[in-house]
Scaffold this motif. Sequence first.
Motif, PDB file in Angstrom:
ATOM      1  N   ASP A 182       0.823  -1.203   0.000  1.00  0.00           N
ATOM      2  CA  ASP A 182       0.000   0.000   0.000  1.00  0.00           C
ATOM      3  C   ASP A 182       0.860   1.256   0.000  1.00  0.00           C
ATOM      4  OD1 ASP A 182      -1.862  -1.901   0.301  1.00  0.00           O
ATOM      5  OD2 ASP A 182      -2.494  -1.341   2.313  1.00  0.00           O
ATOM      6  N   ASN A 183       2.169   1.126   0.145  1.00  0.00           N
ATOM      7  CA  ASN A 183       3.049   2.287   0.193  1.00  0.00           C
ATOM      8  C   ASN A 183       3.389   2.705  -1.236  1.00  0.00           C
ATOM      9  OD1 ASN A 183       5.355   4.019   0.354  1.00  0.00           O
ATOM     10  ND2 ASN A 183       5.562   3.359   2.487  1.00  0.00           N
ATOM     11  N   ARG A 184       2.686   3.709  -1.702  1.00  0.00           N
ATOM     12  CA  ARG A 184       2.810   4.092  -3.106  1.00  0.00           C
ATOM     13  C   ARG A 184       4.169   4.685  -3.431  1.00  0.00           C
ATOM     14  NH1 ARG A 184      -0.218   3.124  -6.755  1.00  0.00           N
ATOM     15  NH2 ARG A 184      -0.075   4.137  -8.765  1.00  0.00           N
ATOM     16  N   GLN A 185       4.777   5.378  -2.478  1.00  0.00           N
ATOM     17  CA  GLN A 185       6.089   5.975  -2.730  1.00  0.00           C
ATOM     18  C   GLN A 185       7.137   4.894  -3.009  1.00  0.00           C
ATOM     19  OE1 GLN A 185       4.003   7.018  -0.216  1.00  0.00           O
ATOM     20  NE2 GLN A 185       3.368   8.713  -1.525  1.00  0.00           N
ATOM     21  N   LYS A 186       7.124   3.838  -2.199  1.00  0.00           N
ATOM     22  CA  LYS A 186       8.053   2.732  -2.430  1.00  0.00           C
ATOM     23  C   LYS A 186       7.824   2.113  -3.805  1.00  0.00           C
ATOM     24  CE  LYS A 186       8.851   1.120   2.322  1.00  0.00           C
ATOM     25  NZ  LYS A 186       7.913   1.962   3.078  1.00  0.00           N
ATOM     26  N   TYR A 187       6.560   1.894  -4.111  1.00  0.00           N
ATOM     27  CA  TYR A 187       6.207   1.268  -5.379  1.00  0.00           C
ATOM     28  C   TYR A 187       6.672   2.105  -6.565  1.00  0.00           C
ATOM     29  CZ  TYR A 187       3.121  -0.231  -9.198  1.00  0.00           C
ATOM     30  OH  TYR A 187       2.625  -0.648 -10.403  1.00  0.00           O
TER      31      TYR A 187
END
Length: 398
Positions: free
Chosen positions: A29-34
């Motif tokens: 759910d961590n969009r920045q990591k993705y």
Amino acid sequence: MAVAVVKQAGDGEGVPAAQKSEQDFRFYDNRQKYLMFVNTCSEKWVVAERVAREIGKLRPEPPAVRFFDAGMGDGTVLARVMRSMHEAFPRFPFYVAGKEISLEDVRLTLDKMPDRFFEHPETVLAVTNISYAEAPWLVPGRPEARERMVWKAVALKGDTTAEFERQILALQPFLARNWRTRVSEKTGSLVPETPTTLILYREDCGFLLDGIVPQRDRPRADFDLVIASQPFRLSAPTAFKAQRVLAPLARALRANGRLLGIHSAGNDPGLEIIQHVWPSEDPFTTSRYALLDATRKALGEEAERFRFDPLTSSEALFRYEMHTLPDEIDSETASIGTSTLLAAWNAATYVAQIDDERLARAMSGPAYLDATRKVLRKNGELWFNDESYVIVRKPDAH
């Protein structure tokens, strides 16, 4: 890879409640990591190339080539595969379906579709947010969920990418209303508030595609090709992965249909970084052989209808790299920039699915950057290994 939920490697489905209760954490759910991972690594390019190799082995039958993406992510792999499909079958009608629970990823996927409808007019695209076990059929199995389902078919007017783009952009309010998620009290994972299926095709091809556009009251799943790239979490039990994801996807195949599974394999510099910081960490413990055995058991008597192919290592294993500037890493005199170290660290921890709590502790001092720098210097680059496997429905199976 394979996850706002970001879904290259899973969307939270298939994680037992007991396992989730250990910490309130949904890694993908961590969009920045993705986004950092997707934009700094070649993973999606390489996965699309691997999928393209399967296209030459397909034996489609009228009325269409049928393809299902079990986790579209941002649509990069899907768009590339559709280009390869057009190259192989330039005038065959396409039925392309995909599952994605993330609103932002559905938006990114649809943003890549105008040129697909232009190059290959004979395309039907269906996108749904329901579970893996139900998504190939586009409708929920439970009657109450089916009654609540939103079903929308859009016939795109015109014949230019600009016209298609405007009509797809006009769907944003619809997506915002119907692609919302909530946390399941039972599993702790994100689930859709409203079961929804969106279907797009060109109006000027409506006559040709009449028998291909899916109908809500006639669920059908008989795909020539299904891709399951990182559709579950590494830590989920093997039997659970087979029962809730791989077995249902195998059942969605037509005779001679092929399911291509892909997951992280480890034994690469990315894992080296992880084990410098957490020496006993090894999340890549489930092999393709174990997944195929578990899927065979999950299918029960139906397993006789399928062929389970772990492939040879030369076929099954492939790798992708982190993008770097020339001589940024392999030169002894070059200084590795902090942004490169952070990108490498992010990629390694993303692939290994390290939770935020442990990340925060590790990043409280400089040791994680020192470990990342050491591994990059040693290898001259950063790469990751994936492995693939194939499940084929036998030609005489029904």
